[in-house]
Write a protein that holds these residues in place. Structure first.
Motif, short mmCIF file in Angstrom:
data_model
loop_
_atom_site.label_atom_id
_atom_site.label_comp_id
_atom_site.label_asym_id
_atom_site.label_seq_id
_atom_site.Cartn_x
_atom_site.Cartn_y
_atom_site.Cartn_z
N UNK A 149 4.54 -2.97 2.93
CA UNK A 149 3.90 -4.18 2.46
C UNK A 149 2.87 -4.25 3.58
N UNK A 150 1.48 -4.44 3.40
CA UNK A 150 0.46 -4.62 4.12
C UNK A 150 0.22 -6.15 4.42
N UNK B 226 -1.05 -2.87 -10.37
CA UNK B 226 -1.48 -1.71 -9.54
C UNK B 226 -2.80 -1.93 -9.09
N UNK B 227 -3.27 -1.66 -7.76
CA UNK B 227 -4.53 -1.74 -7.18
C UNK B 227 -4.74 -0.58 -6.33
N UNK B 228 -5.94 0.33 -7.00
CA UNK B 228 -6.35 1.28 -6.18
C UNK B 228 -6.92 1.25 -4.85
N UNK B 229 -6.27 1.39 -3.81
CA UNK B 229 -6.76 1.06 -2.50
C UNK B 229 -6.67 2.54 -1.55
N UNK B 230 -7.47 3.56 -1.59
CA UNK B 230 -6.99 4.67 -1.11
C UNK B 230 -6.14 5.41 -1.77
N UNK B 231 -4.71 5.61 -1.36
CA UNK B 231 -3.74 6.27 -2.19
C UNK B 231 -3.31 5.44 -3.46
N UNK B 232 -3.21 4.23 -3.07
CA UNK B 232 -2.92 3.13 -4.17
C UNK B 232 -2.16 1.88 -3.47
N UNK C 167 11.72 -4.12 -3.95
CA UNK C 167 10.50 -3.26 -4.40
C UNK C 167 10.78 -2.19 -5.21
N UNK C 168 11.77 -1.32 -5.01
CA UNK C 168 11.90 0.12 -6.07
C UNK C 168 11.90 -0.21 -7.51
N UNK C 169 12.28 -1.68 -7.70
CA UNK C 169 12.28 -2.15 -8.95
C UNK C 169 11.12 -2.56 -9.63
N UNK C 170 10.32 -3.11 -8.61
CA UNK C 170 8.96 -3.54 -9.04
C UNK C 170 7.97 -2.30 -9.35
N UNK D 282 0.84 -1.26 -0.04
CA UNK D 282 0.08 -0.18 -0.13
C UNK D 282 0.66 1.36 0.02
N UNK D 283 0.39 2.33 -0.72
CA UNK D 283 1.19 3.62 -0.84
C UNK D 283 0.68 4.24 0.54
#
Length: 478
Positions: free
Chosen positions: A185-186, A238-244, A204-207, A175-176
């Protein structure tokens, strides 16, 4: 049939022996446990395909075991064995992720058939990645998500279907956070993370470099993260959940690498997850607006009767405490809070002289007062997002002995949440000053509740509420 590992869970050794004999005849590997806690330890220690479990057990029962399995991401199918009196509990387990249940008493042939059926479905799911039916799989996800109206349940369905369809060694939901912050990570699950996930944090930064789905072939991440335990195939969408956020699945090089077709399917999963979260966000916003409107009616009611100021809010608070004591899910706790706030909204249609009368109501006056649940139902039913509140509000003055109103329902025919509201509504009313009586002490009120348990109120709910009173002592006005 392919051979599987099956865990049998029951606190009666004799019954375990019967189950073992049937399953071993089919050539499966059999493990046994005496309660849910032992079962979780075994599941953590080795892969298991199927858990066959009783519901009522000491230490940790079947409900709690299943919830913990799903929380930890333990990928095993579950069949519950249940007596007639607990069929409702078994059906609840199906809604929480169990595969099937079998009602006792049963013969060994029915038992064997259930095991065959669940294991066959498991094999079919595993084979889906070889020739995925994208439309069918997306339809299944959409239907599962549509059955829920809370954030946690939608996340659970999204992750559960992702595990079943993509058969990953590891799965993560990022989650962002605050604006400009890196995703965190959530949820992190799977064999790929058993030794820790520092390497994945470094990757993560490369993903997460764009808002487009991405596929990383085996060996590709090792160029960025030397500590990666082995070459892995990774997909993220990408999944939009709030901020993303981002949904990530991975497999070790020992498994089949993901393909572009798999990435397209994951992108569809993420898109439907995004749609569900956005619908939930908009629905919650509309619900809050509707609640503000209806709450203004409640304020109008309480302005008419100075003795009831704050009554509805306290009933909502008490109802949530009682719901938590009884182990209700978050969605039902939310319903209880709203129903508590709105349960007396129909009193806006009751004349002031009746609401504020100091003495006993006449028969005609009481007949008018008895109309407020129906008036409340009519007000709330005009808002579609509150449809689940209607039976709670309408039936909160029923009695389990059938002497209540408006319909004179008896016992379990009264909606469960209405029975719960009735207990805390009675408690709050008795411990507050009213035009017709002074506030009673907590001790006297508890005595009255217990004395009328089984006639006016549900006895089990009264017991649970008295436990809350003794532990919390609440927010009493006196």
């Amino acid at each position: 049939m392919q051979q599987h590992t099956i865990l049998l869970v029951d606190d009666e050794a004799g019954i375990l022996d019967i189950y073992r004999e049937v399953v071993e005849e089919e050539g499966h590997t059999v493990l046994t446990a005496g309660n849910g806690r032992e079962a979780l330890d075994m599941l953590a220690a080795q892969p298991v395909d199927l858990v066959v479990s009783d519901i009522r057990m000491p230490v940790l029962d079947g409900h709690a075991m299943l919830d913990e399995m799903r929380r930890r991401g333990m990928d095993a199918d579950v069949i519950f064995l249940t007596g007639y009196a607990t069929v409702d509990s078994a059906v609840q387990c199906l809604s929480r992720g169990a595969s099937d249940y079998l009602e006792k008493p049963f013969n060994v042939f029915k038992f064997r058939d259930k095991v065959h059926a669940v294991l066959n479905k498991r094999q079919q799911r595993r084979a889906q990645l070889d020739a995925p039916d994208a439309l069918g799989l997306v339809h299944n996800l959409r239907e599962a998500i549509a059955a829920h109206s809370d954030f946690k349940s939608i996340v659970r369905e999204l992750l559960s279907h992702t595990r079943k369809v993509f058969d990953p060694d590891g799965l993560a939901l990022y989650l962002v956070g605050s604006k400009g912050a890196a995703p965190s990570p959530k949820v992190v699950w799977g064999e790929a993370f058993r030794g820790g996930c520092d390497w994945f944090e470094a990757a993560a930064p490369h993903l997460f470099t764009s808002d487009d789905p991405a596929l990383f072939s085996p060996g590709e991440l090792t160029a960025y993260v030397p500590d990666c335990p082995s070459a892995v195939s990774v997909m993220c969408a990408p999944v939009a959940m709030g901020r993303g956020g981002y949904l990530v699945v991975m497999r070790s090089c020992e498994s089949r690498a993901y393909t572009s077709a798999n990435l397209s399917l994951l992108a569809l999963f993420a898109m439907h997850g995004t749609s569900a979260f956005e619908t939930l966000r908009v629905g919650r916003k509309m619900q809050e607006m509707n609640l503000e409107i209806i709450t203004s009616h409640v304020a109008s009611v309480e302005a008419k009767d100075i003795y009831t100021k704050g009554h509805s809010e306290r009933v909502g608070q008490y109802a949530v405490l009682l719901g938590r004591q009884m182990g209700l899910p978050e969605r039902e706790l939310e319903l209880l809070r709203f129903a508590g706030i709105l349960h007396d909204v129909g009193k806006i249609g009751i004349p002031d002289e009746i609401l504020n009368k100091a003495g006993r109501l006449t028969e005609d006056e009481f007949a008018r007062m008895r109309q407020h649940p129906a008036m409340g139902r009519d007000i709330v039913s005009k808002i579609s997002s509150f449809k689940e509140l209607v039976p709670i509000i309408y039936h909160h003055h029923e009695r389990v002995d059938g002497a209540g109103y408006p319909d004179g329902l008896i016992g379990d025919s009264i909606p469960f949440l209405a029975r719960l509201i009735s207990v805390v509504d009675g408690f709050e009313a008795m411990t507050s000053d009213r035009s017709y009586q002074k506030a009673r002490s907590v001790e006297d009120t508890v005595s009255i509740l217990r004395g009328n348990a089984g006639t006016q109120w549900d006895a089990a709910i009264v017991d649970a509420w008295c436990d809350v009173v003794h532990k919390e002592f609440l927010f009493l006005p006196n």
